[in-house]
Design a protein around this motif. Sequence first.
Motif, PDB file in Angstrom:
ATOM      1  N   PRO A 125       0.766  -1.284   0.114  1.00  0.00           N
ATOM      2  CA  PRO A 125       0.001  -0.132  -0.349  1.00  0.00           C
ATOM      3  C   PRO A 125       0.890   1.244   0.181  1.00  0.00           C
ATOM      4  O   PRO A 125       0.382   2.221  -0.496  1.00  0.00           O
ATOM      5  CB  PRO A 125      -0.855  -0.214   1.164  1.00  0.00           C
ATOM      6  N   LEU A 126       2.139   1.145   0.250  1.00  0.00           N
ATOM      7  CA  LEU A 126       2.949   2.410   0.311  1.00  0.00           C
ATOM      8  C   LEU A 126       3.918   2.256  -0.726  1.00  0.00           C
ATOM      9  O   LEU A 126       5.237   2.545  -0.603  1.00  0.00           O
ATOM     10  CB  LEU A 126       3.617   2.231   1.848  1.00  0.00           C
ATOM     11  N   ILE A 439      -1.310   6.720   2.079  1.00  0.00           N
ATOM     12  CA  ILE A 439      -2.073   5.890   1.222  1.00  0.00           C
ATOM     13  C   ILE A 439      -2.926   6.813   0.141  1.00  0.00           C
ATOM     14  O   ILE A 439      -3.307   6.425  -0.980  1.00  0.00           O
ATOM     15  CB  ILE A 439      -2.816   5.063   2.065  1.00  0.00           C
TER      16      ILE A 439
END
Length: 526
Positions: A125-126, A439
């Motif tokens: 997600p990063l 995010i």
Amino acid sequence: MAHKFEEKRKSILQQMDMNLECVLNIFSWNRLELNLKSGYFNQLNNLDIIYYYFSVLTVHRSLHESMKMKAGKIFLLLLCLNVITIGVIANPPTCDANLVIRVNGKGILSWIPRIKYEGPSSKNPLAYKWYNKEEEILGKKMKDWMRFSVAFWHTFRGSGSDPFGAPTKYWPWEDGTNSVAMAKRRSKIDLYLFNFVYLESNANLDEVVALAKELQGTKIRPLWGTAQLFMHPRYMHGGATSSELGVYVYSAAQVKKAMEVTHYLGGENYVFWGGREGYQTLLNTDMGRELDHMARFFESAAAYKKKIGFSGTLLIEPKPQEPTKHQYDWDAATAANFLRKYGLEGEFKLNIECNHATLSGHSCHHELETARLNGMLGNIDANTGDPQIGWDTDQFLTDIGEATLVMLSVVRNGGLAPGGFNFDAKLRRESTDVEDLFIAHISGMDTLARGLRNVAKLIEDGSLAELVRKRYQSFDSELGAQIEVKYSITNTTTPPPLRQILICLRRKPLNWENPKLLLPSRNLRR
């Protein structure tokens, strides 16, 4: 009661030996631009911008079981009191302003790595899945097409409040005040430059700006600056369109100072957003007079820009309503017509916000194309609204289809420089983790990057362009050329006399058959 709660809270923290320390966590992001409207970050010369965040470091986890039970009982008591007590509002959790700030300190966000491009298959997600800043698409690197920005107003200062609810976010870097000291502290954290609501005097503003100049160095400069002319009670009737002369003059002075600061910090643009430049009812409004006043306001701004040697682009941000019932810069077409009427089309361009487009009954693509075709597309506020909600929700753009149409306009415009993409978007009220700031922006950047990749495929394929060409191919004739040459923006040829065209148009149908109707499956008009 609230005072007793605070004493109890401090007592528990002391007993549990929990030491809270504000730590400066440095985080690198790609090609983000600093916007004075809300503190945007700009990274130039292929460098990465440094993002500063405060984090709260909780130390000492080894607690005795008896202490845990005692703390749990006290917490339960406080919770019960909170439920039955009305009107008691606890102070938001903050860091002590006197605590030591450490550069490269190890805080709660120190585990967040530099955000890198990992490709569409990544589950991280990063990480970027579609945005690869150095990748060249359609003759430019992605970072040059995008020129992304982060909105300090909606992110680091976003509180989660809405018209029906109190704030839900209490960022650890805030001390609960709007003092000059707090503004300078924000500058050290986020390069937040100024807040025109609370820093009323020029002396206070100069103090914060001097620090900002020192912090930004030579490799960071603002994308654009602005003055906030809508929150203070004095602007209840607007600034440039106020019925009170004193407010009009105050607004002009505020814009003058804001433009000076933008110029001093090396800003590339200056934005006017007239949230209250409009009316609630026409019964007590002299619309013509107010429009004349606003035009003179803009004329003065353009003249002062030249006087101080500011080379940045002046931008107007259209919006139909909210907070005002009707704003004079309703949409791109209205704003363009206003500029032309008063001879300002050569001095200003437009900053198009997608959510504002939907509020005016248009798509974002429509507004971008309207601005582009009028030669006025200068910047984009990249956000979106919710079709089920009739107000400006400022959500992150995650619709790939819409992003593709947005980027199609940007590519046709040849890019946005010296403008860019402002993420004038905020986390949802229910999203309270600082990590969510990362995010959300990654998703927004990836969405627009994927839109750019889709545009490249459309251009390479050529089917869409050929479809449009065939639709208008009847105008690719001598007569069609005579009709179109008069209205070409880049026309340098003297068009034929109108009488000659009218005679030709009158005679031609005599030699033509009746126009053929397109079959439904081929008709693009819906």
